[in-house]
Design a protein around this motif. Structure first.
Motif, PDB file in Angstrom:
ATOM      1  N   MET A   1     -54.230  -2.239  84.691  1.00  0.00           N
ATOM      2  CA  MET A   1     -54.673  -3.613  84.832  1.00  0.00           C
ATOM      3  C   MET A   1     -53.465  -4.543  84.762  1.00  0.00           C
ATOM      4  SD  MET A   1     -57.367  -5.601  82.437  1.00  0.00           S
ATOM      5  CE  MET A   1     -57.842  -7.229  82.802  1.00  0.00           C
ATOM      6  N   ALA A   2     -53.442  -5.535  85.592  1.00  0.00           N
ATOM      7  CA  ALA A   2     -52.352  -6.511  85.601  1.00  0.00           C
ATOM      8  C   ALA A   2     -52.448  -7.435  84.396  1.00  0.00           C
ATOM      9  CB  ALA A   2     -52.413  -7.330  86.892  1.00  0.00           C
ATOM     10  N   HIS A   3     -51.321  -7.965  83.981  1.00  0.00           N
ATOM     11  CA  HIS A   3     -51.252  -8.919  82.869  1.00  0.00           C
ATOM     12  C   HIS A   3     -50.551 -10.174  83.354  1.00  0.00           C
ATOM     13  CE1 HIS A   3     -52.439  -5.971  79.828  1.00  0.00           C
ATOM     14  NE2 HIS A   3     -51.673  -5.117  80.484  1.00  0.00           N
ATOM     15  N   ILE A   4     -50.905 -11.302  82.796  1.00  0.00           N
ATOM     16  CA  ILE A   4     -50.223 -12.567  83.083  1.00  0.00           C
ATOM     17  C   ILE A   4     -49.375 -12.911  81.870  1.00  0.00           C
ATOM     18  CG2 ILE A   4     -50.486 -15.032  83.451  1.00  0.00           C
ATOM     19  CD1 ILE A   4     -53.047 -14.439  84.965  1.00  0.00           C
ATOM     20  N   TYR A   5     -48.088 -13.212  82.115  1.00  0.00           N
ATOM     21  CA  TYR A   5     -47.188 -13.631  81.053  1.00  0.00           C
ATOM     22  C   TYR A   5     -46.729 -15.059  81.319  1.00  0.00           C
ATOM     23  CZ  TYR A   5     -46.914  -8.637  80.061  1.00  0.00           C
ATOM     24  OH  TYR A   5     -47.220  -7.340  79.770  1.00  0.00           O
ATOM     25  N   SER A   6     -46.476 -15.780  80.280  1.00  0.00           N
ATOM     26  CA  SER A   6     -45.923 -17.124  80.417  1.00  0.00           C
ATOM     27  C   SER A   6     -44.442 -17.003  80.746  1.00  0.00           C
ATOM     28  CB  SER A   6     -46.097 -17.900  79.120  1.00  0.00           C
ATOM     29  OG  SER A   6     -47.462 -18.015  78.812  1.00  0.00           O
ATOM     30  N   TYR A   7     -43.988 -17.690  81.780  1.00  0.00           N
ATOM     31  CA  TYR A   7     -42.604 -17.655  82.224  1.00  0.00           C
ATOM     32  C   TYR A   7     -42.123 -19.100  82.308  1.00  0.00           C
ATOM     33  CZ  TYR A   7     -38.505 -15.869  84.665  1.00  0.00           C
ATOM     34  OH  TYR A   7     -37.220 -15.513  85.001  1.00  0.00           O
ATOM     35  N   LEU A   8     -41.217 -19.455  81.418  1.00  0.00           N
ATOM     36  CA  LEU A   8     -40.740 -20.829  81.316  1.00  0.00           C
ATOM     37  C   LEU A   8     -39.372 -20.969  81.960  1.00  0.00           C
ATOM     38  CD1 LEU A   8     -41.674 -21.431  77.577  1.00  0.00           C
ATOM     39  CD2 LEU A   8     -42.996 -22.069  79.605  1.00  0.00           C
ATOM     40  N   THR A   9     -39.125 -22.109  82.583  1.00  0.00           N
ATOM     41  CA  THR A   9     -37.831 -22.395  83.177  1.00  0.00           C
ATOM     42  C   THR A   9     -37.207 -23.577  82.460  1.00  0.00           C
ATOM     43  OG1 THR A   9     -38.588 -21.584  85.316  1.00  0.00           O
ATOM     44  CG2 THR A   9     -36.630 -22.971  85.325  1.00  0.00           C
ATOM     45  N   PHE A  10     -35.935 -23.412  82.103  1.00  0.00           N
ATOM     46  CA  PHE A  10     -35.185 -24.454  81.408  1.00  0.00           C
ATOM     47  C   PHE A  10     -33.959 -24.806  82.240  1.00  0.00           C
ATOM     48  CE2 PHE A  10     -37.600 -22.185  78.225  1.00  0.00           C
ATOM     49  CZ  PHE A  10     -38.149 -23.215  77.482  1.00  0.00           C
ATOM     50  N   ASN A  11     -33.277 -25.847  81.825  1.00  0.00           N
ATOM     51  CA  ASN A  11     -32.111 -26.322  82.562  1.00  0.00           C
ATOM     52  C   ASN A  11     -30.875 -26.271  81.664  1.00  0.00           C
ATOM     53  OD1 ASN A  11     -30.632 -27.323  84.653  1.00  0.00           O
ATOM     54  ND2 ASN A  11     -31.363 -29.414  84.460  1.00  0.00           N
ATOM     55  N   GLY A  12     -30.518 -25.050  81.235  1.00  0.00           N
ATOM     56  CA  GLY A  12     -29.339 -24.885  80.414  1.00  0.00           C
ATOM     57  C   GLY A  12     -29.612 -24.790  78.925  1.00  0.00           C
ATOM     58  N   ASN A  13     -30.856 -25.011  78.500  1.00  0.00           N
ATOM     59  CA  ASN A  13     -31.183 -24.944  77.067  1.00  0.00           C
ATOM     60  C   ASN A  13     -32.198 -23.842  76.747  1.00  0.00           C
ATOM     61  OD1 ASN A  13     -33.329 -26.291  78.243  1.00  0.00           O
ATOM     62  ND2 ASN A  13     -33.510 -27.825  76.633  1.00  0.00           N
ATOM     63  N   CYS A  14     -32.238 -22.812  77.565  1.00  0.00           N
ATOM     64  CA  CYS A  14     -33.167 -21.705  77.360  1.00  0.00           C
ATOM     65  C   CYS A  14     -32.923 -21.018  76.015  1.00  0.00           C
ATOM     66  CB  CYS A  14     -33.041 -20.705  78.502  1.00  0.00           C
ATOM     67  SG  CYS A  14     -34.123 -19.270  78.368  1.00  0.00           S
ATOM     68  N   ARG A  15     -31.668 -20.750  75.683  1.00  0.00           N
ATOM     69  CA  ARG A  15     -31.354 -20.070  74.422  1.00  0.00           C
ATOM     70  C   ARG A  15     -31.866 -20.883  73.237  1.00  0.00           C
ATOM     71  NH1 ARG A  15     -27.994 -16.007  73.118  1.00  0.00           N
ATOM     72  NH2 ARG A  15     -26.994 -16.068  75.168  1.00  0.00           N
ATOM     73  N   LYS A  16     -31.630 -22.187  73.248  1.00  0.00           N
ATOM     74  CA  LYS A  16     -32.081 -23.052  72.152  1.00  0.00           C
ATOM     75  C   LYS A  16     -33.604 -23.044  72.049  1.00  0.00           C
ATOM     76  CE  LYS A  16     -31.992 -27.779  70.436  1.00  0.00           C
ATOM     77  NZ  LYS A  16     -31.604 -29.166  70.693  1.00  0.00           N
ATOM     78  N   ALA A  17     -34.276 -23.184  73.180  1.00  0.00           N
ATOM     79  CA  ALA A  17     -35.742 -23.228  73.181  1.00  0.00           C
ATOM     80  C   ALA A  17     -36.343 -21.907  72.711  1.00  0.00           C
ATOM     81  CB  ALA A  17     -36.259 -23.576  74.574  1.00  0.00           C
ATOM     82  N   MET A  18     -35.861 -20.813  73.253  1.00  0.00           N
ATOM     83  CA  MET A  18     -36.433 -19.514  72.897  1.00  0.00           C
ATOM     84  C   MET A  18     -36.123 -19.135  71.447  1.00  0.00           C
ATOM     85  SD  MET A  18     -38.290 -18.504  75.409  1.00  0.00           S
ATOM     86  CE  MET A  18     -38.487 -16.728  75.295  1.00  0.00           C
TER      87      MET A  18
END
Length: 136
Positions: A1-18
Motif C-alpha cells: 500500500m502506498a503512503h503519503i509523507y509530508s515533504y517540506l521545502t525551505f530556502n536555506g534554513n532546512c537544517r534549522k527547521a528540521m
C-alpha cells in the motif's frame, strides 16, 4: 500500500527547521547536503551546505524536507497543513507548547462540538500545523 509523507521545502534554513521539529517531536534526524552528492563540483561553497534531503523519523511519523527550490522560487501558502493526530491530551499539549515557540497560534487547544481536542499553529517557518486528539 502506498503512503503519503509530508515533504517540506525551505530556502536555506532546512537544517534549522528540521532540528526544531526534532526538538518538538523527537525522533531520529538525518541530513544529506549537496556537498555530499555528485553535484558538489558544480556548486558554490554556500550551496554545498544546503540540504538535499532531511528525514525525521519517529515510528510512523516521517517528515521529509529540502532546501532545493524550483526556478519559480519558494511560495508559502495555506494550501497544505501538517496534521499531528495525537494519542493523548498531554501529548497534544506538549507538541503545541513546543511548536508554538516563535509561532502564530491560530487556534488554542479546545474541545470542539464533536468532542475532539483541536489546535492549530503557523510556525516560525510558515508551516501550518493541526493538532488533533480524538477523546472517544
Amino acid at each position: 500500500m502506498a503512503h503519503i509523507y509530508s515533504y517540506l521545502t525551505f530556502n536555506g534554513n532546512c537544517r534549522k527547521a528540521m532540528t526544531f521539529y526534532q526538538h518538538c517531536l523527537g525522533g531520529e534526524l538525518k541530513f544529506q547536503t549537496i556537498g555530499e552528492t555528485p553535484l558538489t563540483d558544480k556548486m558554490t561553497d554556500k550551496m554545498k551546505s544546503y540540504i538535499v534531503q532531511a528525514t525525521l523519523t519517529k515510528g510512523d511519523l516521517i517528515l521529509i524536507a529540502t532546501d532545493l527550490v524550483t526556478d519559480e522560487g519558494l511560495t508559502k501558502g495555506n494550501a497544505v497543513s501538517l496534521l499531528l493526530n495525537c494519542s493523548s491530551e498531554e501529548e497534544l499539549n506538549a507538541y503545541y507548547n513546543k511548536l508554538s515557540v516563535g509561532a502564530k497560534a491560530t487556534q488554542a487547544a479546545e474541545v470542539n462540538f464533536w468532542d475532539t481536542l483541536f489546535a492549530s499553529i503557523t510556525d516560525e517557518f510558515g508551516n501550518n500545523w493541526l493538532l488533533n486528539y480524538n477523546r472517544n
